[in-house]
Design an enzyme around this catalytic site. Structure first.
Site, PDB file in Angstrom:
ATOM      1  CG  ASN A  44      -0.596  -0.099   2.265  1.00 23.56           C
ATOM      2  OD1 ASN A  44       0.697  -0.913   2.689  1.00 23.56           O
ATOM      3  ND2 ASN A  44      -0.762   1.094   3.759  1.00 23.56           N
ATOM      4  N   GLY A 102       3.774  -5.557   6.837  1.00 25.83           N
ATOM      5  CA  GLY A 102       1.887  -6.760   6.230  1.00 25.83           C
ATOM      6  C   GLY A 102       1.020  -7.144   7.033  1.00 25.83           C
ATOM      7  CD  GLU A 115       5.816  -0.762  12.652  1.00 22.60           C
ATOM      8  OE1 GLU A 115       6.038  -0.319  13.127  1.00 22.60           O
ATOM      9  OE2 GLU A 115       4.389  -0.510  12.466  1.00 22.60           O
ATOM     10  CG  LEU A 116       2.255  -7.350  12.008  1.00 22.20           C
ATOM     11  CD1 LEU A 116       1.845  -8.504  12.849  1.00 22.20           C
ATOM     12  CD2 LEU A 116       2.665  -7.933  10.872  1.00 22.20           C
ATOM     13  CB  CYS A 153      -1.132   0.071   8.604  1.00 20.93           C
ATOM     14  SG  CYS A 153      -0.610   1.056   9.173  1.00 20.93           S
ATOM     15  CD  GLU A 177      -5.447  -4.139   8.268  1.00 21.61           C
ATOM     16  OE1 GLU A 177      -5.553  -5.492   8.024  1.00 21.61           O
ATOM     17  OE2 GLU A 177      -5.075  -3.295   8.202  1.00 21.61           O
TER      18      GLU A 177
HETATM   19  N1  LIG Z   1       1.977  -1.323  10.412  1.00 23.23           N
HETATM   20  C1  LIG Z   1       2.196  -0.741   9.625  1.00 23.23           C
HETATM   21  O1  LIG Z   1       3.501  -0.289   9.739  1.00 23.23           O
HETATM   22  C2  LIG Z   1       1.430  -1.638   8.454  1.00 23.23           C
HETATM   23  C3  LIG Z   1       1.817   0.160   6.632  1.00 23.23           C
HETATM   24  C4  LIG Z   1       1.122  -1.240   5.327  1.00 23.23           C
HETATM   25  C5  LIG Z   1       0.688  -1.556   6.164  1.00 23.23           C
HETATM   26  N2  LIG Z   1       0.575  -2.963   7.199  1.00 23.23           N
HETATM   27  C6  LIG Z   1      -0.203  -3.947   7.008  1.00 23.23           C
HETATM   28  O2  LIG Z   1      -0.184  -4.877   5.867  1.00 23.23           O
HETATM   29  C7  LIG Z   1      -1.294  -5.636   5.222  1.00 23.23           C
HETATM   30  C8  LIG Z   1      -1.038  -5.068   3.292  1.00 23.23           C
HETATM   31  O3  LIG Z   1      -0.251  -5.183   3.186  1.00 23.23           O
HETATM   32  P1  LIG Z   1      -0.267  -6.729   2.268  1.00 23.23           P
HETATM   33  O4  LIG Z   1      -1.330  -7.275   1.636  1.00 23.23           O
HETATM   34  O5  LIG Z   1       0.570  -6.062   1.045  1.00 23.23           O
HETATM   35  O6  LIG Z   1       0.348  -7.484   2.831  1.00 23.23           O
HETATM   36  P2  LIG Z   1       0.952  -9.351   3.266  1.00 23.23           P
HETATM   37  O7  LIG Z   1       1.080  -9.480   4.618  1.00 23.23           O
HETATM   38  O8  LIG Z   1      -0.129  -9.791   1.977  1.00 23.23           O
HETATM   39  O9  LIG Z   1       2.567  -8.965   2.589  1.00 23.23           O
HETATM   40  C9  LIG Z   1       2.941  -8.297   2.851  1.00 23.23           C
HETATM   41  C10 LIG Z   1       4.574  -8.807   2.164  1.00 23.23           C
HETATM   42  O10 LIG Z   1       5.048 -10.383   2.746  1.00 23.23           O
HETATM   43  C11 LIG Z   1       4.832 -11.100   1.954  1.00 23.23           C
HETATM   44  N3  LIG Z   1       4.702 -12.040   2.736  1.00 23.23           N
HETATM   45  C12 LIG Z   1       3.536 -12.461   2.627  1.00 23.23           C
HETATM   46  N4  LIG Z   1       2.957 -14.367   3.361  1.00 23.23           N
HETATM   47  C13 LIG Z   1       4.264 -14.222   3.511  1.00 23.23           C
HETATM   48  C14 LIG Z   1       5.115 -15.410   3.853  1.00 23.23           C
HETATM   49  N5  LIG Z   1       4.388 -16.331   4.729  1.00 23.23           N
HETATM   50  N6  LIG Z   1       6.124 -15.432   4.361  1.00 23.23           N
HETATM   51  C15 LIG Z   1       7.192 -14.148   3.564  1.00 23.23           C
HETATM   52  N7  LIG Z   1       6.239 -12.812   3.156  1.00 23.23           N
HETATM   53  C16 LIG Z   1       5.484 -13.013   3.157  1.00 23.23           C
HETATM   54  C17 LIG Z   1       4.363 -10.642   1.008  1.00 23.23           C
HETATM   55  O11 LIG Z   1       4.960 -10.716  -0.048  1.00 23.23           O
HETATM   56  C18 LIG Z   1       4.431  -9.039   1.032  1.00 23.23           C
HETATM   57  O12 LIG Z   1       5.935  -8.569   0.247  1.00 23.23           O
HETATM   58  C19 LIG Z   1      -2.366  -4.783   5.823  1.00 23.23           C
HETATM   59  O13 LIG Z   1      -2.844  -5.710   6.780  1.00 23.23           O
HETATM   60  C20 LIG Z   1      -1.870  -3.802   6.741  1.00 23.23           C
HETATM   61  O14 LIG Z   1      -2.605  -3.504   7.998  1.00 23.23           O
HETATM   62  C21 LIG Z   1       0.955  -2.302   8.471  1.00 23.23           C
HETATM   63  O1  LIG Z   2      -0.283   1.849   5.694  1.00 25.03           O
HETATM   64  C1  LIG Z   2       0.266   1.726   6.737  1.00 25.03           C
HETATM   65  C2  LIG Z   2       1.423   3.601   6.645  1.00 25.03           C
HETATM   66  O2  LIG Z   2       2.262   2.901   7.665  1.00 25.03           O
HETATM   67  C3  LIG Z   2       0.316   4.508   7.274  1.00 25.03           C
HETATM   68  S1  LIG Z   2       1.323   6.270   6.477  1.00 25.03           S
HETATM   69  O3  LIG Z   2       1.768   6.469   5.420  1.00 25.03           O
HETATM   70  O4  LIG Z   2       3.108   5.822   6.801  1.00 25.03           O
HETATM   71  O5  LIG Z   2       1.007   7.080   7.151  1.00 25.03           O
END
Ligand SMILES: NC(=O)c1ccc[n+]([C@@H]2O[C@H](COP(=O)([O-])OP(=O)(O)OC[C@H]3O[C@@H](n4cnc5c(N)ncnc54)[C@H](O)[C@@H]3O)[C@@H](O)[C@H]2O)c1
Ligand SMILES: O=C[C@H](O)CS(=O)(=O)O
Length: 482
Positions: A156, A232, A252-253, A286, A380
């Site tokens: 994202n 992720g 960071e989830l 997130c 979420e």
């Molecule tokens: N807390 C934060 O700072 C933050 C920021 C941005 C997004 N997110 C979270 O990320 C999620 C959305 O992003 P997404 O759809 O790309 O997440 P995702 O968990 O599907 O994938 C994230 C990354 O992990 C990799 N991945 C997936 N499964 C894996 C595994 N089993 N082993 C190793 N790598 C693996 C993916 O290829 C990708 O590069 C949402 O839950 C969002 O809240 C959190």
């Molecule tokens: O999606 C989560 C991001 O960490 C929020 S921000 O874009 O960094 O503000």
């Protein structure tokens, strides 16, 4: 914009390489193929890790001033090519061109803040005079780079969340192997280009593109990789944490972020902030606003104004300067959002606005009266849907805001400092934004959550600290010299 399908290369220890296999990157808006990217093999991931290990061994004494120089040169390159970076984010992801430009600006700041923090990696002097016989010692501690950092990043924020791994890793003197999200790898490759142009020594950075499930485990479990920095979803996070074993892990989830609006707040301000917080980046955020708890005295007025502002949003072509909201990242996610909304309505929720999907587009949606049993109330949504609830008072608002398994950030709108402080003390989250929505972040601040929202903190200084270890040193002074 005329599109050519570009055959990209990935960065493996300073070399731009293709791979035997490749995968396609699509524009979510029209499902057009915009690039083909190497689908790395396990052996290519192993080579990147080995090269990173060797680079760290020769470079871990890399002078701070040189790390700062390279970081600032990379930021300058990004600044010079801002529009190209923004177009790449907008093309491969969901963001509008204006949102993408905002992400590029923040990414440049993230790298520049990393350069500043490289000079602030300090230890402490230690008073060993704890008991008789220990007084003839002096000493200190200092921080040293952890070694090879494995960074796995989400779709994202395809540039800034990679910058939040690479910048601190380099600032701290580490080597870093990045595995970006497969749906949005191009921005990470552009960031790698910026560091190559800045003269980053070979081996310090690799961006290895491919499936997280296929090559992620190799990165996570390799003994040379001393830390996993993952951003992720919680499902992947749990799997990675189990695989990592005895290894530093920063997670960071996800979240299901709440905002509390009390009757003494400027609710027009709260509406404006929460509409932005709920629908920016199509809600794929997130810390996006997912639940709003409004005190009963202003609930009706708040809801009315929130609906009116939501209906003003322009949904459409993400490359159009006037568009407020583009498509979700793919049709599978758009259908999931639609299913969750339909489940809520069938369970008794009231659809106040939106609820319509067209391909990967889903209109900004408002639900009220959502039963607590619904998925959308507890999980979420990661989409353009917000739930608005009426509450009796701040106590009920805090209790309900806490009643999910996530705890990243929360927002609170009030003019009463005592009530603000009550929420600060009682919300189970990693950050409370007073008179801002949950969707407030600057890249310099500590960032991260509790419960299922993560482990540890990012934000440049916190990430630099996490990517270093502390060593204590004591000197026992010879008696005759005292
Ligand atoms: N807390 C934060 O700072 C933050 C920021 C941005 C997004 N997110 C979270 O990320 C999620 C959305 O992003 P997404 O759809 O790309 O997440 P995702 O968990 O599907 O994938 C994230 C990354 O992990 C990799 N991945 C997936 N499964 C894996 C595994 N089993 N082993 C190793 N790598 C693996 C993916 O290829 C990708 O590069 C949402 O839950 C969002 O809240 C959190
Ligand atoms: O999606 C989560 C991001 O960490 C929020 S921000 O874009 O960094 O503000």
């Amino acid at each position: 914009m005329k599109l050519q399908v570009k055959h990209e290369k990935m960065l493996l220890a300073g070399q731009w390489i293709e791979s035997d296999r490749s995968f396609e990157v699509y524009n979510p808006q029209n499902n057009q193929v915009i690039a083909r990217v190497p689908k790395a093999s396990e052996s290519e991931m192993l080579l990147a890790i080995d090269k990173a290990h060797k680079a760290y061994q020769t470079m871990h004494a890399w002078p701070t001033h040189d790390r700062i120089r390279v970081l600032n040169k990379a930021a300058a390159y990004m600044e010079e090519h801002k529009e190209r970076f923004a177009e790449t984010i907008a093309l491969e992801g969901s963001k509008t061109i204006n949102e993408a430009r905002g992400e590029v600006t923040r990414s440049i700041q993230t790298i520049r803040i990393s350069a500043e923090e490289a000079r602030r990696i300090n230890g402490q002097t230690i008073n060993f005079d704890q008991s008789e016989g220990s007084e003839n010692r002096v000493g200190y501690s200092y921080r040293f780079p952890i070694g090879v950092v494995g960074a796995i990043t989400p779709f994202n924020d395809p540039l800034n969340l990679v910058a939040h791994k690479v910048g601190p890793a380099i600032a701290a003197g580490n080597a870093v192997v990045v595995k970006p999200a497969s749906v949005t790898p191009l921005s990470a490759l552009l960031l790698a280009e910026a560091f190559m142009k800045a003269g980053l020594p070979a081996g310090i950075l690799s961006v290895i593109t491919g499936s997280g499930r296929e090559i992620g485990e190799t990165l996570i479990t390799h003994p040379y990789v001393k830390m996993i920095s993952f951003t992720g979803g919680v499902d992947a996070g749990e799997r990675i944490a189990h695989q990592a074993g005895i290894k530093k892990v920063n997670m960071e989830l996800g979240s299901n972020s709440p905002v509390i609006v009390l009757s003494d707040a400027d609710f027009h301000d709260a509406v404006k902030s929460c509409v932005s917080g709920a629908f920016s980046a199509v809600g794929q955020n997130c810390i996006g606003v997912q639940r709003i708890y409004v005190e009963k005295d202003i609930y009706a007025s708040f809801l009315e104004e929130f609906k009116a502002r939501t209906k003003e949003l322009r949904v459409g072509d993400k490359l159009d300067e006037l568009t407020d909201m583009g498509p979700l990242i793919n049709e599978k996610e758009a259908k999931r959002v639609e299913e969750w909304v339909d489940e809520a309505v069938q369970s008794g929720a009231t659809l106040q606005a939106g609820g319509v999907r067209k391909g990967t587009f889903y209109d900004p949606t408002i639900l009220t009266d959502v039963p607590n049993s619904c998925k959308i109330a507890n999980e979420e949504i990661f989409g353009p849907v917000v739930l608005i609830y009426q509450v009796e008072n701040v106590n009920e608002a805090v209790e309900r805001a806490n009643d999910v398994d996530y705890g990243l950030q929360a927002g609170v709108f009030t003019s009463d400092i005592n009530k603000a402080y009550y929420t600060i003390q009682n919300l189970h989250v990693g950050g409370v934004m007073v008179n801002d929505s949950s969707d407030y972040r600057i890249d310099a601040m500590p960032f991260g959550g509790v419960k299922n929202s993560g482990l540890g903190r990012e934000g440049v200084r916190s990430a630099v600290e996490a990517m270093t270890e502390e060593k204590v040193v004591s000197f026992r002074l010879q008696q005759q010299l005292l």
